[in-house]
Design a protein around this motif. Structure first.
Motif: not given
Length: 86
Positions: A39-43, A74-81, A83-86
């Protein structure tokens, strides 16, 4: 390994027992875990979940749930940054 992005609506349905999709979300989550999907999600998504579920009735449950996600195998949380915001 199959990767599945978990969006705001899915987390809200899992947390909020009054959500019309709560039972379905629990079944889907169990199925994905049984299949050993990552599972993948983001901040950003978790911030939206916290914002959506800030009412006093469910606030403490939401905080516990989000804190629990940090330790979920089993969960990856992609942190705030930036480049992701852009």
């Amino acid at each position: 390994m199959t990767k599945v992005f978990v969006d705001t609506a899915a987390w809200i349905a899992l947390i909020n027992v009054d959500d019309v999709f709560h039972e379905q979300a629990k079944r889907v989550k169990a199925n994905l875990q049984q299949q050993k999907c990552q599972l993948i999600t983001t901040d950003f998504v978790l911030l939206e979940v916290a914002d959506a579920l800030l009412s006093p009735k469910i606030r403490s449950q939401t905080i516990r749930f989000i804190n629990h996600l940090n330790n979920l195998i089993g969960l990856q949380i992609i942190p705030l940054n930036k480049s992701l915001f852009d």
